[in-house]
Design a protein around this motif. Structure first.
Motif, mmCIF file in Angstrom:
data_model
loop_
_atom_site.group_PDB
_atom_site.id
_atom_site.type_symbol
_atom_site.label_atom_id
_atom_site.label_comp_id
_atom_site.label_asym_id
_atom_site.label_seq_id
_atom_site.Cartn_x
_atom_site.Cartn_y
_atom_site.Cartn_z
ATOM 1 N N TYR A 129 0.633 -1.029 0.098
ATOM 2 C CA TYR A 129 -0.056 -0.154 -0.060
ATOM 3 C C TYR A 129 0.689 1.277 0.209
ATOM 4 O O TYR A 129 1.962 1.340 0.355
ATOM 5 C CB TYR A 129 -0.849 -0.119 1.254
ATOM 6 C CG TYR A 129 -1.892 -1.196 1.045
ATOM 7 C CD1 TYR A 129 -2.756 -1.253 0.099
ATOM 8 C CD2 TYR A 129 -1.772 -2.229 2.261
ATOM 9 C CE1 TYR A 129 -3.757 -2.211 0.048
ATOM 10 C CE2 TYR A 129 -2.852 -3.225 1.956
ATOM 11 C CZ TYR A 129 -3.651 -3.382 1.036
ATOM 12 O OH TYR A 129 -4.538 -4.504 1.109
ATOM 13 N N CYS A 130 0.149 2.324 -0.556
ATOM 14 C CA CYS A 130 0.983 3.774 -0.706
ATOM 15 C C CYS A 130 -0.199 4.851 -0.436
ATOM 16 O O CYS A 130 -1.265 4.358 -0.382
ATOM 17 C CB CYS A 130 1.542 4.163 -2.088
ATOM 18 S SG CYS A 130 2.740 2.711 -2.513
ATOM 19 N N GLN A 131 0.191 5.726 -0.123
ATOM 20 C CA GLN A 131 -0.856 7.023 0.456
ATOM 21 C C GLN A 131 -1.441 7.494 -1.080
ATOM 22 O O GLN A 131 -2.799 7.613 -0.823
ATOM 23 C CB GLN A 131 -0.427 8.178 0.777
ATOM 24 C CG GLN A 131 -0.098 7.927 2.491
ATOM 25 C CD GLN A 131 0.540 8.979 3.295
ATOM 26 O OE1 GLN A 131 1.696 9.317 2.727
ATOM 27 N NE2 GLN A 131 -0.237 9.570 4.192
ATOM 28 N N ALA A 132 -0.782 7.198 -2.171
ATOM 29 C CA ALA A 132 -1.345 7.594 -3.402
ATOM 30 C C ALA A 132 -0.514 6.909 -4.315
ATOM 31 O O ALA A 132 0.522 6.649 -3.923
ATOM 32 C CB ALA A 132 -1.284 9.018 -3.418
ATOM 33 N N LYS A 133 -1.032 6.867 -5.479
ATOM 34 C CA LYS A 133 -0.317 6.224 -6.790
ATOM 35 C C LYS A 133 0.501 7.184 -7.362
ATOM 36 O O LYS A 133 -0.057 8.118 -7.998
ATOM 37 C CB LYS A 133 -1.286 5.341 -7.622
ATOM 38 C CG LYS A 133 -0.587 4.458 -8.573
ATOM 39 C CD LYS A 133 -0.072 3.291 -8.096
ATOM 40 C CE LYS A 133 0.734 2.470 -9.153
ATOM 41 N NZ LYS A 133 1.464 1.188 -8.324
ATOM 42 N N CYS A 134 1.645 6.954 -7.588
ATOM 43 C CA CYS A 134 2.526 8.194 -8.254
ATOM 44 C C CYS A 134 2.409 7.596 -9.948
ATOM 45 O O CYS A 134 2.163 6.720 -10.186
ATOM 46 C CB CYS A 134 3.925 7.879 -7.994
ATOM 47 S SG CYS A 134 4.359 8.048 -6.196
ATOM 48 N N TYR A 174 -0.823 -0.035 -4.248
ATOM 49 C CA TYR A 174 -2.320 0.292 -4.081
ATOM 50 C C TYR A 174 -2.636 1.406 -3.107
ATOM 51 O O TYR A 174 -2.076 1.482 -2.048
ATOM 52 C CB TYR A 174 -3.431 -0.804 -3.850
ATOM 53 C CG TYR A 174 -2.959 -2.024 -4.800
ATOM 54 C CD1 TYR A 174 -3.633 -2.180 -5.926
ATOM 55 C CD2 TYR A 174 -2.169 -3.135 -4.222
ATOM 56 C CE1 TYR A 174 -3.531 -3.457 -6.693
ATOM 57 C CE2 TYR A 174 -1.980 -4.401 -5.150
ATOM 58 C CZ TYR A 174 -2.546 -4.440 -6.299
ATOM 59 O OH TYR A 174 -2.370 -5.456 -7.161
ATOM 60 N N ALA A 175 -3.325 2.414 -3.637
ATOM 61 C CA ALA A 175 -3.566 3.379 -2.721
ATOM 62 C C ALA A 175 -4.733 3.177 -1.887
ATOM 63 O O ALA A 175 -4.899 3.937 -0.644
ATOM 64 C CB ALA A 175 -4.001 4.868 -3.566
ATOM 65 N N ARG A 176 -5.691 2.152 -1.938
ATOM 66 C CA ARG A 176 -6.915 1.871 -1.323
ATOM 67 C C ARG A 176 -6.539 0.489 -0.445
ATOM 68 O O ARG A 176 -6.259 -0.565 -1.085
ATOM 69 C CB ARG A 176 -8.076 1.705 -2.152
ATOM 70 C CG ARG A 176 -9.478 1.449 -1.423
ATOM 71 C CD ARG A 176 -10.517 1.684 -2.231
ATOM 72 N NE ARG A 176 -10.758 0.094 -3.083
ATOM 73 C CZ ARG A 176 -11.195 -0.812 -2.428
ATOM 74 N NH1 ARG A 176 -11.594 -0.836 -1.231
ATOM 75 N NH2 ARG A 176 -11.284 -1.882 -3.197
ATOM 76 N N GLY A 188 4.049 13.675 -8.673
ATOM 77 C CA GLY A 188 3.153 12.951 -7.998
ATOM 78 C C GLY A 188 3.333 12.750 -6.376
ATOM 79 O O GLY A 188 2.798 11.928 -5.668
ATOM 80 N N LEU A 210 4.184 13.321 -2.288
ATOM 81 C CA LEU A 210 3.334 13.869 -1.416
ATOM 82 C C LEU A 210 4.090 14.711 -0.551
ATOM 83 O O LEU A 210 3.667 15.383 0.512
ATOM 84 C CB LEU A 210 2.241 12.985 -0.581
ATOM 85 C CG LEU A 210 1.314 12.195 -1.546
ATOM 86 C CD1 LEU A 210 0.729 11.061 -0.516
ATOM 87 C CD2 LEU A 210 0.661 13.231 -2.204
#
Ligand code: SF4
Length: 418
Positions: free
Chosen positions: A18-23, A31-33, A139, A141
């Motif tokens: 998992y990641c906070q957002a997908k670059c 996955y961001a979710r 992208g 953060l």
């Protein structure tokens, strides 16, 4: 040249998905979710450790690498519990390298002390750029200031750490890159990974490029930036020991060296790959990519593999070429033959050396690309793979004496991460 791996050495890769957002440039299995909880992830990894212990007994763990995704989203307690599980299953080498990939946001950097207490002894930080406009484009953060702060914290807590930078961004000028890389080298301890931006299928950048809204530098410009990178890092005593990785002697990533030297490694977690000896042959393993599917398989079978294939010797030789030629130390041809029963036709090597792509192997039995060859490595590997021939193991010459001219010249320019 030190290319031998200790007998029984095993590296372990743990993939947090998992990641906070997908670059927009990233094609990793991330996955961001969030779809499975951290507790369930831990349960799955511990079960996979148990299963691996069953067929990889007697190994010594030389490195553990927490990659992703963004493993610094995991709590130090989870990281510690995984390391405890590994230490209970195998003997840990005294100098085992335990790396965790981290993003440099202030929250994640705040956990560095906890990771260290949990047993992590090296962090690899996804800085990517020291310029805010580039970070925005990529992208990311975090800010450039947060990245500098995270590096300071890493420097206080860890003897060994690394960070990543991406170059060859659209319209990046050599003088701007030179300035940024020089600043980065002042912040580096002993290791720096420097990747060229490449556009991978199924990424947001791929769509933008297809629609004409993104243009990365042309191959000649990218090659110029690559050469500049090598020169600046060499002058700062951080030469490349692999195409995209630079280190002071002793600071090389021991874990990644296991991949490049084609050693044995187990891959745990969604989408993780492994190369392990089982049932008398070398197996290529891959875990299911979707976290829920992976966990369901682990709960059912004790392991989340989507495939386990015995690698034919020819394929092992090809993989060994592909990995070994990334290294400045090169590929030991005698080891290639010993482990895969294959050698490379002398004619192909001579020809590529004559054209300036390979340093000739005549004197020391080691094959390695020149700087020019590193720029077209995929093509070089393709040529050499075509020139692989089985060699009787009893006689063991690493280069077959048959000579056939390669029928295709290297053509593509690339210098990208594994
Ligand atoms: S580049 Fe790193 S942080 Fe970004 S989506 Fe990929 S794995 Fe996550």
């Amino acid at each position: 040249v030190q290319t031998e791996l200790s007998p029984g050495a095993l590296a372990i890769y743990v993939h947090w998905p998992y990641c906070q957002a997908k670059c927009p440039y990233c094609d990793f299995n991330s996955y961001a979710r969030t779809t499975i909880s951290e507790a369930d992830f831990l349960r799955g990894i511990l079960r996979e450790i148990e299963t691996h212990r069953g067929f990889l007994n007697g190994r010594t763990i030389t490195s553990v690498f927490f990659g992703g995704g963004t493993p610094s989203l995991m709590s130090p307690a989870t990281v510690g519990a995984i390391l405890d599980g590994i230490a209970a299953a195998w003997r840990m080498d005294e100098g085992a390298e335990i790396t965790l990939e981290a993003n440099p946001s202030s929250v994640e950097a705040g956990r560095f002390a906890g990771y260290r207490a949990a047993g992590v002894n090296r962090v690899s930080i996804g800085v990517q750029s020291l310029r805010d406009d580039a970070l925005k484009f990529l992208g990311r953060l975090h800010s450039a200031e947060e990245a500098r702060e995270a590096l300071k914290i890493a420097d206080r807590l860890f003897d060994r750490y690394s960070f990543d930078l991406i170059y060859a961004l659209p319209e990046q000028r050599p003088q701007d890159w030179e300035k940024q890389l020089t600043e980065a080298l002042e912040l580096a301890n002993g290791h720096l990974s420097v990747y060229q931006l490449t556009i991978e299928p199924e990424t947001a950048f791929f769509d933008l490029e297809r629609r004409g809204k993104l243009r990365i530098p042309l191959p000649d410009t990218a090659a110029e930036l690559y050469a500049l990178t090598q020169d600046i890092c060499e002058a700062a005593a951080l030469p490349a020991y692999e195409i995209s990785n630079h280190a002071r002697p002793g600071h090389e990533s021991r874990h990644n060296l296991t991949y490049w030297r084609y050693g044995e490694y187990a891959g745990l977690g969604p989408g993780a790959h492994g190369r392990v000896h089982r049932g008398g042959s070398k197996q290529a393993t891959a875990c299911l990519r979707q976290p829920i599917e992976w966990l369901t398989a682990v709960d059912r079978d004790g392991i989340g593999w989507s495939c386990e294939d015995a690698l034919p010797m020819q394929e092992q030789a090809e993989e060994m070429l592909l990995m070994g030629l990334r290294l400045r130390e090169g590929l030991d041809l005698d080891r290639l033959t010993r482990e895969t029963g294959h050698g490379v036709e002398a004619g192909a090597v001579t020809q590529l050396a004559k054209e300036g792509y390979l340093v000739g192997p005549e004197s020391n039995r080691v094959l390695r690309p020149t700087r020019q060859g590193s720029l077209v490595l995929n093509a070089i590997v393709a040529e050499l793979s075509k020139a692989l021939r089985p060699v009787p193991l009893s006689t063991g010459p690493a280069m077959s004496r048959t000579t056939t001219e390669p029928d295709r010249r290297p053509h593509s320019t690339e210098a990208r991460p594994a």
